[in-house]
Write a protein that holds these residues in place. Structure first.
Motif, mmCIF file in Angstrom:
data_model
loop_
_atom_site.group_PDB
_atom_site.id
_atom_site.type_symbol
_atom_site.label_atom_id
_atom_site.label_comp_id
_atom_site.label_asym_id
_atom_site.label_seq_id
_atom_site.Cartn_x
_atom_site.Cartn_y
_atom_site.Cartn_z
ATOM 1 N N LYS A 129 0.833 -1.205 0.000
ATOM 2 C CA LYS A 129 0.000 0.000 0.000
ATOM 3 C C LYS A 129 0.868 1.256 0.000
ATOM 4 C CE LYS A 129 -3.705 2.273 2.643
ATOM 5 N NZ LYS A 129 -4.578 2.522 1.495
ATOM 6 N N VAL A 130 1.913 1.262 0.813
ATOM 7 C CA VAL A 130 2.820 2.417 0.858
ATOM 8 C C VAL A 130 3.474 2.627 -0.503
ATOM 9 C CG1 VAL A 130 4.993 3.280 1.827
ATOM 10 C CG2 VAL A 130 3.269 2.282 3.336
ATOM 11 N N ARG A 131 3.932 1.537 -1.129
ATOM 12 C CA ARG A 131 4.564 1.643 -2.453
ATOM 13 C C ARG A 131 3.586 2.177 -3.499
ATOM 14 N NH1 ARG A 131 6.873 -3.625 -1.550
ATOM 15 N NH2 ARG A 131 5.219 -4.457 -2.879
ATOM 16 N N SER A 132 2.395 1.602 -3.529
ATOM 17 C CA SER A 132 1.448 1.959 -4.580
ATOM 18 C C SER A 132 0.962 3.396 -4.453
ATOM 19 C CB SER A 132 0.260 0.993 -4.583
ATOM 20 O OG SER A 132 -0.464 1.059 -3.379
ATOM 21 N N GLU A 133 0.918 3.922 -3.234
ATOM 22 C CA GLU A 133 0.399 5.273 -3.021
ATOM 23 C C GLU A 133 1.473 6.351 -3.055
ATOM 24 O OE1 GLU A 133 -1.668 5.180 0.689
ATOM 25 O OE2 GLU A 133 -3.426 4.153 -0.139
ATOM 26 N N ASN A 134 2.701 5.999 -2.684
ATOM 27 C CA ASN A 134 3.699 7.032 -2.418
ATOM 28 C C ASN A 134 4.945 7.008 -3.295
ATOM 29 O OD1 ASN A 134 2.612 8.326 0.199
ATOM 30 N ND2 ASN A 134 2.609 6.148 0.711
ATOM 31 N N ILE A 135 5.214 5.886 -3.976
ATOM 32 C CA ILE A 135 6.502 5.732 -4.648
ATOM 33 C C ILE A 135 6.297 5.353 -6.105
ATOM 34 C CG2 ILE A 135 8.724 4.539 -4.626
ATOM 35 C CD1 ILE A 135 8.242 3.978 -1.629
ATOM 36 N N GLY A 136 6.889 6.131 -6.995
ATOM 37 C CA GLY A 136 6.888 5.815 -8.416
ATOM 38 C C GLY A 136 8.234 5.244 -8.821
ATOM 39 N N PHE A 137 8.214 4.259 -9.720
ATOM 40 C CA PHE A 137 9.443 3.582 -10.140
ATOM 41 C C PHE A 137 9.632 3.718 -11.646
ATOM 42 C CE2 PHE A 137 7.957 1.338 -6.363
ATOM 43 C CZ PHE A 137 9.115 1.178 -5.614
ATOM 44 N N VAL A 138 10.875 3.994 -12.051
ATOM 45 C CA VAL A 138 11.255 3.982 -13.463
ATOM 46 C C VAL A 138 12.499 3.108 -13.582
ATOM 47 C CG1 VAL A 138 11.982 5.332 -15.459
ATOM 48 C CG2 VAL A 138 10.351 6.302 -13.839
ATOM 49 N N PHE A 139 12.479 2.157 -14.540
ATOM 50 C CA PHE A 139 13.582 1.208 -14.678
ATOM 51 C C PHE A 139 14.249 1.338 -16.050
ATOM 52 C CE2 PHE A 139 10.521 -0.686 -11.719
ATOM 53 C CZ PHE A 139 11.338 -0.925 -10.623
ATOM 54 N N GLN A 140 15.422 0.763 -16.159
ATOM 55 C CA GLN A 140 16.165 0.799 -17.415
ATOM 56 C C GLN A 140 15.397 0.123 -18.541
ATOM 57 O OE1 GLN A 140 20.173 -0.672 -17.044
ATOM 58 N NE2 GLN A 140 20.484 -0.886 -19.236
ATOM 59 N N ALA A 141 14.714 -0.966 -18.225
ATOM 60 C CA ALA A 141 14.086 -1.808 -19.258
ATOM 61 C C ALA A 141 12.652 -1.397 -19.605
ATOM 62 C CB ALA A 141 14.113 -3.268 -18.818
ATOM 63 N N PHE A 142 12.197 -0.236 -19.123
ATOM 64 C CA PHE A 142 10.866 0.320 -19.404
ATOM 65 C C PHE A 142 9.747 -0.482 -18.735
ATOM 66 C CE2 PHE A 142 12.929 1.010 -23.819
ATOM 67 C CZ PHE A 142 13.762 2.009 -23.323
ATOM 68 N N ASN A 143 9.760 -1.825 -18.895
ATOM 69 C CA ASN A 143 8.763 -2.700 -18.254
ATOM 70 C C ASN A 143 7.331 -2.363 -18.655
ATOM 71 O OD1 ASN A 143 10.873 -3.973 -16.985
ATOM 72 N ND2 ASN A 143 10.539 -3.021 -14.986
ATOM 73 N N LEU A 144 7.132 -2.026 -19.920
ATOM 74 C CA LEU A 144 5.784 -1.796 -20.433
ATOM 75 C C LEU A 144 5.149 -3.117 -20.853
ATOM 76 C CD1 LEU A 144 6.416 1.369 -22.650
ATOM 77 C CD2 LEU A 144 5.719 1.277 -20.245
ATOM 78 N N ILE A 145 3.833 -3.196 -20.795
ATOM 79 C CA ILE A 145 3.109 -4.386 -21.241
ATOM 80 C C ILE A 145 2.912 -4.263 -22.748
ATOM 81 C CG2 ILE A 145 0.979 -5.717 -21.025
ATOM 82 C CD1 ILE A 145 0.738 -4.532 -18.168
ATOM 83 N N PRO A 146 3.487 -5.167 -23.539
ATOM 84 C CA PRO A 146 3.529 -4.975 -24.996
ATOM 85 C C PRO A 146 2.176 -4.961 -25.684
ATOM 86 C CG PRO A 146 4.337 -7.161 -24.397
ATOM 87 C CD PRO A 146 4.209 -6.380 -23.120
ATOM 88 N N THR A 147 1.171 -5.590 -25.082
ATOM 89 C CA THR A 147 -0.150 -5.666 -25.715
ATOM 90 C C THR A 147 -1.060 -4.499 -25.337
ATOM 91 O OG1 THR A 147 -0.906 -7.071 -23.896
ATOM 92 C CG2 THR A 147 -0.082 -8.179 -25.893
ATOM 93 N N LEU A 148 -0.587 -3.602 -24.484
ATOM 94 C CA LEU A 148 -1.385 -2.460 -24.062
ATOM 95 C C LEU A 148 -0.877 -1.181 -24.734
ATOM 96 C CD1 LEU A 148 -1.797 -3.007 -20.201
ATOM 97 C CD2 LEU A 148 -3.279 -3.786 -22.065
ATOM 98 N N THR A 149 -1.781 -0.251 -25.000
ATOM 99 C CA THR A 149 -1.396 1.040 -25.549
ATOM 100 C C THR A 149 -0.661 1.866 -24.493
ATOM 101 O OG1 THR A 149 -3.427 2.139 -24.840
ATOM 102 C CG2 THR A 149 -3.448 1.032 -27.010
ATOM 103 N N ALA A 150 -0.101 2.990 -24.921
ATOM 104 C CA ALA A 150 0.574 3.881 -23.978
ATOM 105 C C ALA A 150 -0.380 4.297 -22.856
ATOM 106 C CB ALA A 150 1.091 5.113 -24.717
ATOM 107 N N GLN A 151 -1.591 4.690 -23.233
ATOM 108 C CA GLN A 151 -2.555 5.128 -22.232
ATOM 109 C C GLN A 151 -2.921 3.986 -21.280
ATOM 110 O OE1 GLN A 151 -5.964 7.096 -23.866
ATOM 111 N NE2 GLN A 151 -6.844 7.601 -21.899
ATOM 112 N N GLU A 152 -3.130 2.803 -21.806
ATOM 113 C CA GLU A 152 -3.486 1.656 -20.959
ATOM 114 C C GLU A 152 -2.332 1.275 -20.032
ATOM 115 O OE1 GLU A 152 -6.612 -0.478 -24.097
ATOM 116 O OE2 GLU A 152 -4.470 -0.960 -24.141
#
Length: 227
Positions: free
Chosen positions: A79-102
């Motif tokens: 809960k603390v992570r999801s509400e308070n901390i944003g993460f950005v990684f080297q590998a982007f970690n995007l879901i390939p089947t979802l659009t940018a907005q999704e």
């Protein structure tokens, strides 16, 4: 914001014991921007994981806004992570089947944000990083720099207190590196974030107001007055 007190992280490899962090003491105030730099295996990512509540110390305290993260249950820590901390990684970690907005919307699902609000907030976040015309594009239809912008929007859409970035420019060329750093620094200023970044890149490190150098699990802190 953060108070690390005698933080140690010990791993066992066969009969050998390795201290990835060795009695780290570190204070990070609200709104700080600092860079963590050091050799491979020196403990950079381990330190970032402690700050993000992604791992727990073997000993010591990781105090975030008055609460020791190491003592929280997994449910409370999530809960603390999801509400308070944003993460950005080297590998982007995007879901390939979802659009940018999704992809950006996924950060709001655990917070219980309603679908219409998720769409609106995701669109606003993508606009803020210069991708307002790419809402419906898949990751495969975007450059590496554009994908990292989506990842930044995803990290910031939930309006966190802290942004943690682990080698966010590591997969980018020099020109795109500078563009991404401009975005990150602008977001830090505009949103009043605490921004903590791990990098191998000395060109980035020398511009940070505070530089934490870590070697063999031990840190030194330098204030860059001219940054």
């Amino acid at each position: 914001m953060y108070e690390l007190r005698s933080v140690t992280k010990r791993y066992t490899r066969g009969k050998e014991s390795i201290n990835a962090l060795d009695g780290v003491d570190l204070t990070i105030a609200d709104g700080d921007r600092l860079v963590i730099q050091g050799p491979t295996g020196g403990g950079k990512s381990t330190l970032l994981q402690m700050l993000g509540g992604l791992d727990r110390p073997t000993a010591g305290e990781v105090v975030f806004d008055g609460t020791d993260l190491a003592k929280l249950s997994e449910t409370r820590l999530t809960k603390v992570r999801s509400e308070n901390i944003g993460f950005v990684f080297q590998a982007f970690n995007l879901i390939p089947t979802l659009t940018a907005q999704e992809n950006v919307e996924t950060a709001l699902v655990p917070l219980g944000v309603k679908p219409k609000q998720r769409r609106e907030r995701a669109a606003d976040a993508l606009n803020s990083v210069g991708l307002g015309e790419r809402l419906t594009h898949l990751p495969s239809e975007m450059s590496g720099g554009q994908q990292q912008r989506v990842a930044i929007a995803r990290a910031l859409v939930k309006e966190p207190k802290v942004l943690l970035a682990d080698e966010p420019t590591g997969n980018l060329d020099e020109s795109m590196r500078d563009e991404i750093m401009d975005v990150l620094e602008r977001m830090w200023k505009e949103l009043g974030l605490t921004f903590i970044m791990v990098t191998h890149d000395s060109a980035i490190a020398k511009k940070a107001p505070r530089l934490v150098t870590i070697r063999k699990g031990r840190i030194s802190v330098k204030e860059n007055a001219g940054a």
